[in-house]
Design a protein around this motif. Structure first.
Motif, mmCIF file in Angstrom:
data_model
loop_
_atom_site.group_PDB
_atom_site.id
_atom_site.type_symbol
_atom_site.label_atom_id
_atom_site.label_comp_id
_atom_site.label_asym_id
_atom_site.label_seq_id
_atom_site.Cartn_x
_atom_site.Cartn_y
_atom_site.Cartn_z
ATOM 1 N N UNK A 38 0.829 -1.207 0.000
ATOM 2 C CA UNK A 38 0.000 0.000 0.000
ATOM 3 C C UNK A 38 0.865 1.260 0.000
ATOM 4 N N UNK A 39 2.100 1.131 -0.441
ATOM 5 C CA UNK A 39 3.003 2.287 -0.513
ATOM 6 C C UNK A 39 3.306 2.882 0.857
ATOM 7 N N UNK A 40 3.190 2.084 1.888
ATOM 8 C CA UNK A 40 3.491 2.569 3.237
ATOM 9 C C UNK A 40 4.789 1.932 3.720
ATOM 10 N N UNK A 41 5.868 2.683 3.616
ATOM 11 C CA UNK A 41 7.196 2.185 3.951
ATOM 12 C C UNK A 41 7.677 2.828 5.250
ATOM 13 N N UNK A 42 8.180 2.022 6.138
ATOM 14 C CA UNK A 42 8.695 2.497 7.419
ATOM 15 C C UNK A 42 10.162 2.913 7.267
ATOM 16 N N UNK A 50 14.101 11.908 -2.399
ATOM 17 C CA UNK A 50 14.804 11.202 -3.487
ATOM 18 C C UNK A 50 16.039 10.437 -3.013
ATOM 19 N N UNK A 51 16.665 10.906 -1.932
ATOM 20 C CA UNK A 51 17.844 10.213 -1.412
ATOM 21 C C UNK A 51 17.471 8.950 -0.657
ATOM 22 N N UNK A 52 16.220 8.863 -0.239
ATOM 23 C CA UNK A 52 15.770 7.703 0.538
ATOM 24 C C UNK A 52 14.858 6.796 -0.278
ATOM 25 N N UNK A 53 14.335 7.308 -1.375
ATOM 26 C CA UNK A 53 13.380 6.526 -2.150
ATOM 27 C C UNK A 53 11.967 6.583 -1.611
ATOM 28 N N UNK A 54 11.654 7.603 -0.863
ATOM 29 C CA UNK A 54 10.295 7.741 -0.343
ATOM 30 C C UNK A 54 10.280 8.468 0.975
ATOM 31 N N UNK A 55 9.133 8.398 1.630
ATOM 32 C CA UNK A 55 8.969 9.009 2.945
ATOM 33 C C UNK A 55 8.102 8.111 3.810
ATOM 34 N N UNK A 113 1.858 17.548 -8.747
ATOM 35 C CA UNK A 113 1.847 16.382 -7.851
ATOM 36 C C UNK A 113 1.346 15.146 -8.599
ATOM 37 N N UNK A 114 1.695 13.980 -8.080
ATOM 38 C CA UNK A 114 1.302 12.697 -8.669
ATOM 39 C C UNK A 114 0.261 12.033 -7.775
ATOM 40 N N UNK A 115 -0.787 11.550 -8.389
ATOM 41 C CA UNK A 115 -1.817 10.870 -7.606
ATOM 42 C C UNK A 115 -1.341 9.460 -7.257
ATOM 43 N N UNK A 116 -1.323 9.136 -5.972
ATOM 44 C CA UNK A 116 -1.020 7.773 -5.521
ATOM 45 C C UNK A 116 -2.328 7.001 -5.377
ATOM 46 N N UNK A 117 -3.276 7.583 -4.683
ATOM 47 C CA UNK A 117 -4.648 7.055 -4.590
ATOM 48 C C UNK A 117 -5.604 8.204 -4.857
ATOM 49 N N UNK A 139 -4.513 10.309 -1.816
ATOM 50 C CA UNK A 139 -3.105 10.518 -1.492
ATOM 51 C C UNK A 139 -2.359 11.017 -2.722
ATOM 52 N N UNK A 140 -1.535 12.030 -2.530
ATOM 53 C CA UNK A 140 -0.709 12.553 -3.626
ATOM 54 C C UNK A 140 0.730 12.667 -3.167
ATOM 55 N N UNK A 141 1.639 12.467 -4.123
ATOM 56 C CA UNK A 141 3.058 12.670 -3.869
ATOM 57 C C UNK A 141 3.440 13.986 -4.543
#
Lengths: 154, 154
Positions: free
Chosen positions: A71-75, B77-82, B105-109, B122-124
């Motif tokens: 679900x795109x939820x990364x810790x 970008x340095x971590x590959x996400x949040x 922004x990019x739509x995630x959901x 959800x948007x990135x």
């Protein structure tokens, strides 16, 4: 607030922490930060994983949920860190930081007086989330802070 | 609030976003979320990089700063996400999400009615930070929400 269509007019901005080990994290935040659990929802179909919990440290609210990569939820351990620092303003930074450290947090920067009028330090909690524990020492103008930045030598 | 020594008694919990391209991000948040810049501090010794900025979307405040890996400040970008989802409660989720998407922004959901009484999506954002744009549709009890989770089939 204007009335432009689409203006957010937000009621609140609440950080929601994705955590590997959410149930243990709730115990940590309760012990380390005196957090209270407002709501906690688990999904029996996901082995009882916490899918959403609402916590409050005093008036400051935050959410958390168990990691769910599908679900795109990364810790933080899955990413190697966090790009969001949780700035918690407190009345006694030394006491709060000591309490966090005793509960298992790691000091990234120890609490000290900062040139911008705060006494603060940074800690990483056992789940990889990063907290700036900050105590206001005095009000400073933007010009005073900028002068401090210009003079700062690390 | 009790008076245990070390009790945080926080005044506020404010997310502070580490960003690769903080100056452009301020433009984005201004355009996409109607954010106002309260303070913005740059360090001339660091090529004018923004070392701390304070923004507000209505009453909701957040901070941001330029990535500085030597200071343990890593951007998405340095971590590959949040691992922190920024839950922004708004009055019109469709309008805010459309405005964010139009700004890059990019739509995630996509925004849709959720079983827990919210209309949200959800948007990135272009800098990798993740926003949950959420509109309250109706108040639901914890028992009603848990029943929805138990019945949810994805």
């Amino acid at each position: 607030m204007d009335s432009t269509p689409g203006t957010p007019r937000p009621l609140e901005l609440i950080p929601s922490l994705v955590i590997l080990g959410a149930a243990r994290a709730i115990e940590f935040y309760t012990r380390a930060l005196d957090a209270k659990v407002i709501n906690c929802f688990a999904d029996p179909k996901l082995g009882g994983h916490i899918v959403h919990a609402e916590l409050a440290i005093g008036e400051a609210r935050f959410y958390l949920s168990e990691e769910a990569r599908d679900w795109h939820n990364h810790a933080p351990p899955s990413l190697g860190g966090s790009p969001v620092i949780l700035h918690l303003e407190v009345l006694d930074a030394d006491a709060v930081a000591a309490r966090m450290e005793a509960a298992g947090a790691t000091v990234v920067y120890p609490v000290r007086d900062q040139f911008y009028g705060e006494r603060s330090g940074r800690l990483r909690d056992p789940f990889g989330h990063v907290w700036l524990i900050s105590q206001r020492l005095k009000e400073m103008s933007a010009a005073e802070i900028q002068a401090g930045i210009d003079a700062y030598e690390g």
